[in-house]
Design an enzyme around this catalytic site. Structure first.
Site, PDB file in Angstrom:
ATOM      1  N   ASP A 192     -11.603  11.355   9.592  1.00 25.92           N
ATOM      2  CA  ASP A 192     -11.222  10.770   8.169  1.00 25.92           C
ATOM      3  C   ASP A 192     -11.672   9.555   7.849  1.00 25.92           C
ATOM      4  O   ASP A 192     -11.008   8.455   7.402  1.00 25.92           O
ATOM      5  CB  ASP A 192      -9.589  10.635   8.052  1.00 25.92           C
ATOM      6  CG  ASP A 192      -9.326  10.855   6.323  1.00 25.92           C
ATOM      7  OD1 ASP A 192     -10.295  10.877   5.436  1.00 25.92           O
ATOM      8  OD2 ASP A 192      -8.342  10.325   5.830  1.00 25.92           O
TER       9      ASP A 192
ATOM     10  N   GLY B 140       1.006  -1.254   0.016  1.00 32.31           N
ATOM     11  CA  GLY B 140      -0.040   0.065   0.079  1.00 32.31           C
ATOM     12  C   GLY B 140       0.982   1.349   0.038  1.00 32.31           C
ATOM     13  O   GLY B 140       2.243   1.312   0.299  1.00 32.31           O
TER      14      GLY B 140
ATOM     15  N   SER C 268       1.547  10.154   2.889  1.00 31.69           N
ATOM     16  CA  SER C 268       2.728  10.101   3.974  1.00 31.69           C
ATOM     17  C   SER C 268       3.887   9.116   3.969  1.00 31.69           C
ATOM     18  O   SER C 268       4.733   8.977   4.699  1.00 31.69           O
ATOM     19  CB  SER C 268       2.339  10.641   5.370  1.00 31.69           C
ATOM     20  OG  SER C 268       1.288   9.652   5.542  1.00 31.69           O
ATOM     21  N   GLY C 269       3.449   7.914   3.369  1.00 33.10           N
ATOM     22  CA  GLY C 269       4.325   6.939   3.509  1.00 33.10           C
ATOM     23  C   GLY C 269       3.826   5.658   2.786  1.00 33.10           C
ATOM     24  O   GLY C 269       2.825   5.733   2.032  1.00 33.10           O
TER      25      GLY C 269
ATOM     26  N   GLY D  55       0.497   5.934   0.663  1.00 30.43           N
ATOM     27  CA  GLY D  55      -0.224   6.837   0.619  1.00 30.43           C
ATOM     28  C   GLY D  55       0.564   8.163   0.631  1.00 30.43           C
ATOM     29  O   GLY D  55       1.745   8.335   0.298  1.00 30.43           O
TER      30      GLY D  55
ATOM     31  N   VAL E 292       3.543   1.176   2.836  1.00 32.15           N
ATOM     32  CA  VAL E 292       3.236  -0.052   3.677  1.00 32.15           C
ATOM     33  C   VAL E 292       3.699  -1.176   3.153  1.00 32.15           C
ATOM     34  O   VAL E 292       3.631  -1.453   1.714  1.00 32.15           O
ATOM     35  CB  VAL E 292       1.833  -0.043   3.894  1.00 32.15           C
ATOM     36  CG1 VAL E 292       1.378  -1.333   4.957  1.00 32.15           C
ATOM     37  CG2 VAL E 292       1.109   1.245   4.340  1.00 32.15           C
TER      38      VAL E 292
ATOM     39  N   LYS F  60       4.402   0.457   8.293  1.00 31.97           N
ATOM     40  CA  LYS F  60       4.206   1.511   7.606  1.00 31.97           C
ATOM     41  C   LYS F  60       5.540   2.435   7.750  1.00 31.97           C
ATOM     42  O   LYS F  60       5.995   3.169   8.820  1.00 31.97           O
ATOM     43  CB  LYS F  60       2.964   2.592   8.175  1.00 31.97           C
ATOM     44  CG  LYS F  60       2.695   3.663   7.267  1.00 31.97           C
ATOM     45  CD  LYS F  60       1.367   4.311   7.895  1.00 31.97           C
ATOM     46  CE  LYS F  60       1.277   5.493   7.102  1.00 31.97           C
ATOM     47  NZ  LYS F  60      -0.059   6.428   7.736  1.00 31.97           N
TER      48      LYS F  60
END
Length: 646
Positions: free
Chosen positions: A485, A368, A372-373, A370, A375, A390
């Site tokens: 969120d 995964g 900010s980082g 996103g 996974v 993560k």
């Protein structure tokens, strides 16, 4: 009912077709090949029969707002029985006698005495004013309708006339609606939509402990008793002060030494001169509002003038230098103090960077990614336990705050419907979090991939699990948490397809006596509550809004906005409300077999959750009770009807 012009005619053809026809057009109502005759019954019901005399179609199954001679309908009446007992039917005979009959055929209540002229025509109707009335019509040449009986002479007796936070008043024999002090109508031309605050909500108490609210009084009114606390106090001043000091109290009703604390919204209000009570309503302090507005005006003028006249060129010249220095200082601060603050707040396993590099086989398998980082999949405990690691790609101040926030939130929570945080890494510039591994991806993967879409029973279970997770954050944690969120991408599925909420980087922790907060906009477009955009105080009701959108997506297995669909279906909330209003909820699930009552209940609670006014949205506790079938839910107002208040 089909609205028709005065020149329309009704045609029944030999082929069994029933049509409404004008000179310009015609509309077919029924097409039944077996229909051979038609009849208008005394009840006002128009029916079609086949050749055997069996009814094949009728204009209505049950009466709606009108009852004619020898018609019966199920009755619900105010006897404080709570619906317990035999089914009861309402009857009207030829002499204007209105009465209730139980299943054994016994007359159990006479509503009117009857004995009127049998030569007259009688009908019983709930008029638009909400009053039940018995009418009589003289069959003579100049006969007219007259009222023989009415359920109440109080024009404010019907409940819900003025919507929430509004109350009914009668002036000069005309009925009207007024709002609570500090409130205005949502739509001035439509009282039934209720009232909302006309002042900006503030945090309940200042840092020095002083309150930012005052109390306004309203005498001689009646409201539904939905109090959460009842106190025995000798004076109305004590009651007023008790509510003012309680951040959960938004109104209080004082009468005969009883002080009942209330939360908004208040319902079924009406002026009642026979009630000697006093209602205290918490409103914004005028002094705080005036001082705040003057200060804000002066500040805005100063900022605008200075920005335009003095510092535009300077800001452009030195902005790059300032940003660079800010990042350097932020990283220095993180390196010096970040670890100390975090390790004091959480009790999790601390990993070194080399340990996690080994756990993930040098960050080989990405599962995964996103903003900010990224996974990665890994294994701990000698390969016996699969985990998700993560890794924060950059050490920016904003992302560092999200990292610390997620660590603090998940470090103090534990619930089967929250993704479990197992450990963390704070090793130099490296920032990593270690979670339990969720093998079935996200709810978004399931809902929006046709081949993976879960069945109805599983979708209901998912909706319940997510609701339980959000409820835990709002009401069961030691520190109340607003997730900020909630969306399908942040709801992960374990090996048993149990839904768990994840990604707490944007979450907001509230103090023990705090019910709302002011903060910059957080969340994802399409799931963000309207109050974020209006810069109002944000409460847990922001998460309720996001959950409502997710619930509708879960019901329909589609995104909340999809412009590839026909225009009337593109915006999910509008299409869902239209289907509810038209009695066509089956369209939401296609050919899938579902529990229709359960579907209707889930749709209604989803629409209540996404109302524009936060105080009208149910709490997550109420949401869960409704989904489980413990509590009934009324038909929600249209979400679009509140847009004018934005």
């Amino acid at each position: 009912m089909i609205p028709s012009p005065s020149n329309v005619t009704l045609h029944f053809t030999s082929e069994g077709r029933l049509r409404l026809q004008t000179q310009a057009q015609q509309k077919e109502i029924v097409n039944s090949a077996s229909a051979s005759s038609a009849s208008m019954l005394d009840s006002g019901n128009f029916v079609l029969y086949n050749s055997d005399g069996d009814m094949v179609w009728q204009s209505f199954d049950l009466p709606t707002d009108t009852l004619l001679l020898d018609t019966e309908t199920y009755a619900y009446y105010a006897t404080n029985t709570g619906g317990v007992g035999d089914n009861v039917t309402l009857h009207l005979d030829g002499g204007g006698h209105l009465y209730l009959v139980n299943t054994n055929g016994f007359n159990i209540v006479n509503i009117t005495d009857g004995g009127y002229d049998n030569e007259n025509l009688y009908l019983l109707r709930i008029d638009p004013d909400g009053i039940f009335k018995l009418y009589s019509h003289d069959l003579g040449q100049n006969g007219s309708w007259s009222i023989l009986w009415r359920s109440s002479n109080d024009k404010c007796a019907p409940k819900g006339l003025c919507g929430v936070n509004g109350f009914c008043v009668v002036l000069d024999d005309r009925r009207g609606c007024e709002c609570l002090p500090g409130f205005d109508f949502v739509v001035a031309s439509n009282w039934s939509l209720g009232c909302i605050r006309n002042f900006q909500e503030e945090i309940c108490k200042s840092k020095d402990g002083s309150t930012k609210f005052t109390m306004s009084t309203l005498e001689n009114t009646w409201w539904e008793d939905a109090s959460y606390s009842a106190l025995s106090l000798s004076t109305q001043e004590d009651c007023e002060q008790a509510c003012l000091e309680d951040c959960n109290c938004e109104a209080a009703l004082f009468e005969d030494g009883s002080c009942k604390k209330q939360r908004l919204p208040l319902r079924f209000g009406r002026r009642s001169l026979s009630d000697s009570n006093i209602l205290f309503v918490k409103v914004g302090s005028p002094e705080v509002s005036r001082q705040g507005s003057k200060k804000e005006l002066r500040t805005n003028i100063l900022v605008i003038s200075v920005s335009l006249a003095s510092f535009t060129l300077i800001i452009l010249a030195i902005s790059g230098v300032l940003i660079h220095r800010k990042n350097l200082l932020a990283y220095k601060k993180i390196s010096e103090t970040g670890n100390v603050g975090l390790t004091e707040d959480v009790a999790l396993r601390s990993f070194t960077y080399m340990e996690l590099e080994k756990v993930t086989n040098c960050f080989k398998e990405e599962i995964g990614k996103g903003a900010s980082g990224t996974v990665y999949k890994g294994a701990i405990s000698n390969g016996q336990r699969i985990v998700a690691v993560k890794k924060q790609e950059k050490v920016l101040a904003e992302w560092q705050r999200e990292f610390q926030n997620e660590l603090k939130v998940l470090g103090r929570t534990h619930h089967r419907n929250l993704v479990r945080l197992l450990g963390y890494c704070l090793d130099g510039r490296n920032r990593l979090l270690v979670y339990e591994y969720m093998s079935n991806g996200s709810l978004a993967d399931l809902l929006f991939t046709p081949a993976k879409q879960p069945c109805w029973v599983e979708r209901v279970r998912i909706a319940l699990n997510v609701a339980k997770g959000v409820l835990y954050l709002h009401e069961e944690c030691e520190t109340q948490i607003i997730h900020c969120d909630i969306k399908p991408q942040n709801i992960l599925m374990d090996e048993y397809r149990c839904a768990k909420i994840s990604d707490f980087g944007l979450a907001k922790l509230l103090m023990h006596d705090q019910t709302n907060t002011f903060t910059g906009i957080r969340g994802t477009r399409g799931y963000v509550a309207p109050e974020w955009h209006r810069k109002l105080a944000v409460t847990v009701k922001a998460d309720v809004y996001s959950y409502g959108i997710v619930l509708l997506e879960t019901i329909c297995c589609r995104r909340n906005v999809d412009w590839s669909l026909p225009e009337e279906e593109a915006i999910l909330e509008e299409w869902v409300y239209h289907c509810l209003e038209a009695g066509e909820l089956g369209k939401l699930v296609g050919d899938e077999e579902v529990d229709k009552r359960q579907l209707e209940r889930m749709v209604k609670v989803g629409l209540w959750c996404i109302l524009d006014e936060p105080s009208l949205r149910p709490s997550m506790n109420k949401v869960l009770l409704i989904l489980e079938g413990t509590v009934d839910i009324p038909v929600p107002p249209s979400p679009g009807s509140f847009l004018s208040s934005i």
